[in-house]
Design a protein around this motif. Sequence first.
Motif, PDB file in Angstrom:
ATOM      1  N   LEU A   1       0.835  -1.202   0.000  1.00 43.29           N
ATOM      2  CA  LEU A   1       0.000   0.000   0.000  1.00 43.29           C
ATOM      3  C   LEU A   1       0.872   1.255   0.000  1.00 43.29           C
ATOM      4  O   LEU A   1       0.595   2.197  -0.736  1.00 43.29           O
ATOM      5  CB  LEU A   1      -0.929   0.000   1.223  1.00 43.29           C
ATOM      6  N   ARG A   2       1.908   1.240   0.798  1.00 43.34           N
ATOM      7  CA  ARG A   2       2.794   2.418   0.825  1.00 43.34           C
ATOM      8  C   ARG A   2       3.483   2.621  -0.518  1.00 43.34           C
ATOM      9  O   ARG A   2       3.637   3.748  -0.980  1.00 43.34           O
ATOM     10  CB  ARG A   2       3.814   2.268   1.938  1.00 43.34           C
TER      11      ARG A   2
ATOM     12  N   ARG B   1      -6.991  -1.826   1.575  1.00 44.45           N
ATOM     13  CA  ARG B   1      -7.944  -0.712   1.489  1.00 44.45           C
ATOM     14  C   ARG B   1      -9.230  -1.012   2.251  1.00 44.45           C
ATOM     15  O   ARG B   1      -9.781  -0.136   2.921  1.00 44.45           O
ATOM     16  CB  ARG B   1      -8.242  -0.402   0.024  1.00 44.45           C
TER      17      ARG B   1
ATOM     18  N   LEU C   1      -3.696  -5.300  -2.125  1.00 41.49           N
ATOM     19  CA  LEU C   1      -4.069  -3.885  -2.082  1.00 41.49           C
ATOM     20  C   LEU C   1      -5.550  -3.724  -1.744  1.00 41.49           C
ATOM     21  O   LEU C   1      -5.929  -2.858  -0.950  1.00 41.49           O
ATOM     22  CB  LEU C   1      -3.754  -3.192  -3.413  1.00 41.49           C
TER      23      LEU C   1
ATOM     24  N   LYS D   1       2.392   1.731  -3.465  1.00 36.17           N
ATOM     25  CA  LYS D   1       1.417   2.126  -4.483  1.00 36.17           C
ATOM     26  C   LYS D   1       0.867   3.530  -4.224  1.00 36.17           C
ATOM     27  O   LYS D   1       0.878   4.391  -5.103  1.00 36.17           O
ATOM     28  CB  LYS D   1       0.278   1.094  -4.521  1.00 36.17           C
ATOM     29  N   GLU D   2       0.365   3.778  -3.022  1.00 37.48           N
ATOM     30  CA  GLU D   2      -0.378   5.002  -2.742  1.00 37.48           C
ATOM     31  C   GLU D   2       0.488   6.165  -2.277  1.00 37.48           C
ATOM     32  O   GLU D   2       0.172   7.311  -2.567  1.00 37.48           O
ATOM     33  CB  GLU D   2      -1.471   4.728  -1.693  1.00 37.48           C
ATOM     34  N   ILE D   3       1.545   5.885  -1.572  1.00 39.34           N
ATOM     35  CA  ILE D   3       2.355   6.969  -1.015  1.00 39.34           C
ATOM     36  C   ILE D   3       3.562   7.265  -1.891  1.00 39.34           C
ATOM     37  O   ILE D   3       3.819   8.406  -2.248  1.00 39.34           O
ATOM     38  CB  ILE D   3       2.776   6.643   0.439  1.00 39.34           C
TER      39      ILE D   3
ATOM     40  N   GLY E   1       4.011   6.129  -4.965  1.00 34.41           N
ATOM     41  CA  GLY E   1       3.598   6.338  -6.348  1.00 34.41           C
ATOM     42  C   GLY E   1       4.148   5.348  -7.358  1.00 34.41           C
ATOM     43  O   GLY E   1       4.174   5.632  -8.551  1.00 34.41           O
TER      44      GLY E   1
END
Length: 167
Positions: free
Chosen positions: A117-118, A149, A145, A120-122, A124
């Motif tokens: 998650l980090r 979420r 993921l 992918k989302e943080i 980038g």
Amino acid sequence: MTTEDFYHIVLPLRDGLLRYALKLTSGSPDADDLVQETMLRLWDMHPRLDSGDNLRALAVTMVRNRFYDTQRHSQHSRALTPADDCAIDDRRAEQRDEAQLIRIIVDHLPPLQQRLLRMKEIEGYTAEEIMHITGCSSGALRKNLSRARMKIRQEYISIMQQGYNRP
């Protein structure tokens, strides 16, 4: 258009423009400013203007558009009051608190979900980059993921329903 043509064609329009501006502004002293700005803009444009153009229509349109622009600007500047500033500050504080809560929830995820998650989302990373770095398959990445979420959403809703005491 030459300077001579400007003086003979455009300058005589000033009185009519002033009457129109007074009507738009309901007799406000701003009417003269509108006309003056329009005349200056027409002067800046005079080398490109042609005496055959409908200059009166152009000037009237410029006055009207400038009037509406100033109205919109004054509405936006009037819209923010000191109370609104406090509300904006309050909302920013709430957003910081919510972000802090989500960080705490992410910190309690299983290590693999947390890492993916980090990334992918943080950080980038794209899905392809994450698969290359971690060596996991596309399906495993999507599944982890999605689970991360869902866990974040469930925990967030649960905490908010219980009445979260902000850090």
